[in-house]
Design a protein around this motif. Structure first.
Motif, PDB file in Angstrom:
ATOM      1  N   LEU A  80      46.803  40.114  45.773  1.00 25.63           N
ATOM      2  CA  LEU A  80      45.116  40.300  44.696  1.00 25.63           C
ATOM      3  C   LEU A  80      44.466  39.871  43.258  1.00 25.63           C
ATOM      4  CD1 LEU A  80      44.603  43.889  46.850  1.00 25.63           C
ATOM      5  CD2 LEU A  80      43.640  41.252  47.047  1.00 25.63           C
ATOM      6  N   LEU A  81      46.366  40.377  42.677  1.00 18.72           N
ATOM      7  CA  LEU A  81      46.131  40.096  40.949  1.00 18.72           C
ATOM      8  C   LEU A  81      46.101  38.860  40.501  1.00 18.72           C
ATOM      9  CD1 LEU A  81      46.623  41.407  38.521  1.00 18.72           C
ATOM     10  CD2 LEU A  81      48.880  41.762  38.043  1.00 18.72           C
ATOM     11  N   THR A  82      46.933  37.849  41.317  1.00 20.33           N
ATOM     12  CA  THR A  82      47.103  36.071  40.813  1.00 20.33           C
ATOM     13  C   THR A  82      45.076  35.470  41.653  1.00 20.33           C
ATOM     14  OG1 THR A  82      48.020  35.612  42.895  1.00 20.33           O
ATOM     15  CG2 THR A  82      49.161  35.962  40.947  1.00 20.33           C
ATOM     16  N   ALA A  83      44.680  35.988  42.373  1.00 21.38           N
ATOM     17  CA  ALA A  83      43.533  35.421  42.692  1.00 21.38           C
ATOM     18  C   ALA A  83      42.929  35.795  42.166  1.00 21.38           C
ATOM     19  CB  ALA A  83      43.002  35.927  43.817  1.00 21.38           C
ATOM     20  N   GLY A 208      47.447  34.125  46.568  1.00 23.74           N
ATOM     21  CA  GLY A 208      46.206  34.517  46.170  1.00 23.74           C
ATOM     22  C   GLY A 208      45.614  33.197  45.460  1.00 23.74           C
ATOM     23  N   VAL A 209      46.551  32.507  44.100  1.00 24.97           N
ATOM     24  CA  VAL A 209      46.403  31.495  43.300  1.00 24.97           C
ATOM     25  C   VAL A 209      45.641  30.641  44.395  1.00 24.97           C
ATOM     26  CG1 VAL A 209      46.707  29.438  41.800  1.00 24.97           C
ATOM     27  CG2 VAL A 209      47.803  31.964  41.790  1.00 24.97           C
ATOM     28  N   PHE A 211      44.004  30.636  47.066  1.00 29.34           N
ATOM     29  CA  PHE A 211      43.057  30.895  47.991  1.00 29.34           C
ATOM     30  C   PHE A 211      41.567  31.462  47.925  1.00 29.34           C
ATOM     31  CE2 PHE A 211      46.167  30.586  51.860  1.00 29.34           C
ATOM     32  CZ  PHE A 211      45.375  29.399  52.144  1.00 29.34           C
ATOM     33  N   SER A 212      42.508  31.722  45.930  1.00 28.05           N
ATOM     34  CA  SER A 212      41.308  31.994  45.300  1.00 28.05           C
ATOM     35  C   SER A 212      40.256  30.842  44.401  1.00 28.05           C
ATOM     36  CB  SER A 212      41.252  32.945  44.155  1.00 28.05           C
ATOM     37  OG  SER A 212      42.145  32.486  43.101  1.00 28.05           O
ATOM     38  N   GLY A 213      40.897  29.446  45.321  1.00 26.96           N
ATOM     39  CA  GLY A 213      40.392  28.411  44.479  1.00 26.96           C
ATOM     40  C   GLY A 213      41.074  27.792  42.668  1.00 26.96           C
ATOM     41  N   ALA A 214      42.207  28.588  42.632  1.00 23.97           N
ATOM     42  CA  ALA A 214      41.901  28.874  41.100  1.00 23.97           C
ATOM     43  C   ALA A 214      42.852  27.430  41.114  1.00 23.97           C
ATOM     44  CB  ALA A 214      43.918  29.780  40.742  1.00 23.97           C
ATOM     45  N   ALA A 215      42.852  26.829  40.070  1.00 25.54           N
ATOM     46  CA  ALA A 215      43.745  25.961  39.726  1.00 25.54           C
ATOM     47  C   ALA A 215      44.898  25.547  39.801  1.00 25.54           C
ATOM     48  CB  ALA A 215      43.992  25.570  37.954  1.00 25.54           C
ATOM     49  N   ARG A 216      45.505  24.404  41.112  1.00 28.50           N
ATOM     50  CA  ARG A 216      46.739  24.049  41.300  1.00 28.50           C
ATOM     51  C   ARG A 216      47.589  24.316  40.550  1.00 28.50           C
ATOM     52  NH1 ARG A 216      47.063  20.921  45.662  1.00 28.50           N
ATOM     53  NH2 ARG A 216      49.501  21.555  46.997  1.00 28.50           N
ATOM     54  N   GLU A 217      47.965  24.138  38.941  1.00 33.25           N
ATOM     55  CA  GLU A 217      48.817  24.216  38.214  1.00 33.25           C
ATOM     56  C   GLU A 217      49.229  25.515  38.081  1.00 33.25           C
ATOM     57  OE1 GLU A 217      45.475  23.503  35.074  1.00 33.25           O
ATOM     58  OE2 GLU A 217      46.036  23.151  37.279  1.00 33.25           O
ATOM     59  N   TYR A 218      48.858  26.627  38.817  1.00 33.90           N
ATOM     60  CA  TYR A 218      48.962  27.738  38.099  1.00 33.90           C
ATOM     61  C   TYR A 218      49.799  28.648  39.740  1.00 33.90           C
ATOM     62  CZ  TYR A 218      45.269  28.462  35.092  1.00 33.90           C
ATOM     63  OH  TYR A 218      44.564  27.886  33.832  1.00 33.90           O
ATOM     64  N   GLU A 219      49.847  27.699  41.206  1.00 33.71           N
ATOM     65  CA  GLU A 219      51.205  27.874  41.664  1.00 33.71           C
ATOM     66  C   GLU A 219      52.246  27.925  41.849  1.00 33.71           C
ATOM     67  OE1 GLU A 219      50.351  26.723  45.647  1.00 33.71           O
ATOM     68  OE2 GLU A 219      48.016  25.912  45.499  1.00 33.71           O
TER      69      GLU A 219
END
Length: 352
Positions: A80-83, A208-209, A211-219
């Motif tokens: 939830l936090l990384t999302a 979290g990264v 499936f929240s649609g965050a930038a791929r480079e954060y994974e």
């Protein structure tokens, strides 16, 4: 008579779980982020109770047994936090958080059988109540339920779950077999921790990264963070295993040592024993007291707790936590990065 399921315990608040302070949540944006995560944790808890329910009577009781006994819910919290780096608590993020916690829960049933543990989360372990076969099958049921949730998220989630499950099993296998003749026992042990604990924490953060649609480079940064903080967490547990404060740790001092589970202070002591007569003497007394279940064991454990090798273990834990924070460098400045940093600090502060 079938034992009753423990009364469900209320999940701790975000601030108490990861030690976040009002200073971190000082801005309106920070407080909004915290509120979203708090709401998400409540929804995850509801989802967990729903997802571990089975129509079969015995399966329903055994599968809810450890869930209802409590737990920190650290893995859903990380998801939830990384999302928050993306769209926040989406339906897919909630499903991923539930799946990763059920996977963790399933692994506990299997771990307790292999370790012959008597207690987990303040209650008798499942195999102590129902026997090894029921405990193993309950773990299998929960792995199946987690896989069903992951399958609903698509191919990428299935791939991540499969990779993580493989590492969980390999970590347990390597712990069971022990280091090979040409392998350093300390390096072997740290590798086991990375697989058994770090892999699932890393996956939780990565999900979290993703499936929240965050930038791929954060994974990759959050994956590395989770893996490293998992090792740090377990090393602190090695130190806490020596603590005489049963009311705080929930177990008798030296529980892992008595069960033959390797811990870093003991491995460091074995490494020193070849050159240091005092270390060799303490090691011999520990090994003899453990083998004989001697009344002298508490004193030997206390001596190990005060020995330099335990301080070195704490330093190693802090090093892993520091490297976890270093991995976050590519993340944008803001609430998530601050909270993850505080999370790492809170993990190693547990020893004080």
């Amino acid at each position: 008579m079938t034992p009753a399921v423990p009364v469900a315990r209320r999940s701790k608040s975000l601030s108490s779980q990861i030690g976040l302070t009002e200073r971190i949540f000082s801005s309106a944006e920070d407080r909004a982020t915290a509120a979203d995560i708090e709401k998400g944790l409540a929804l995850v808890e509801e989802g967990l109770l729903r997802e571990v329910a089975f129509a079969d009577g015995i399966a329903d009781v055994t599968s809810r047994y450890l869930l209802s006994a409590g737990g920190k819910r650290v893995r859903p919290l990380l998801t939830l936090l990384t999302a928050q780096l993306g769209d926040g608590t989406t339906a897919e993020v909630l499903t991923a958080a539930e799946a990763v916690e059920i996977t963790h829960l399933a692994s506990l049933y299997h771990d307790d059988v292999m370790d012959e543990a008597e207690q987990r989360r303040g209650v008798p372990t499942a195999q102590s109540v129902w026997g090894n076969s029921v405990a193993i099958l309950t773990g299998d049921l929960l792995f199946g339920r987690a896989s069903k949730l992951v399958a609903s998220l698509g191919a990428r989630a299935i791939e991540l779950q499969a990779d993580t499950f493989e590492r969980l099993v390999l970590g347990q296998l390597h712990e069971t077999v022990g280091p090979q003749p040409d392998e350093d026992p300390v390096d072997h042990y740290l590798g086991v921790l990375a697989d058994k604990t770090g892999s699932l924490l890393g996956a939780a953060a990565q999900l979290g990264v993703h499936f929240s649609g965050a930038a791929r480079e954060y994974e990759e940064p959050v994956l590395l963070f989770g893996e490293r903080i998992g090792v740090a967490f377990q090393l602190v547990d090695d130190v806490l295993d020596l603590s005489p404060k049963v009311e705080e740790t929930g177990k008798v001092a030296g529980t892992d040592l008595r069960a033959g589970v390797p811990t870093l202070p003991l491995l460091y002591l074995r490494r020193r024993a070849g050159e240091d007569p005092a270390a060799a003497s303490l090691l011999e007394r520990l090994d003899t007291a453990i083998a004989d279940d001697s009344p002298a064991l508490p004193d030997a454990i206390a001596e190990l707790r005060d020995h330099e090798v335990t301080a070195v273990t704490l330093a190693e834990s802090r090093r892993w936590a520091g490297e976890a924070v270093d991995a976050l460098a590519p993340l944008p400045e803001g609430t998530v990065k601050k909270a993850l940093t505080r999370f790492a600090e809170a993990m190693v502060e547990r020893s004080s």
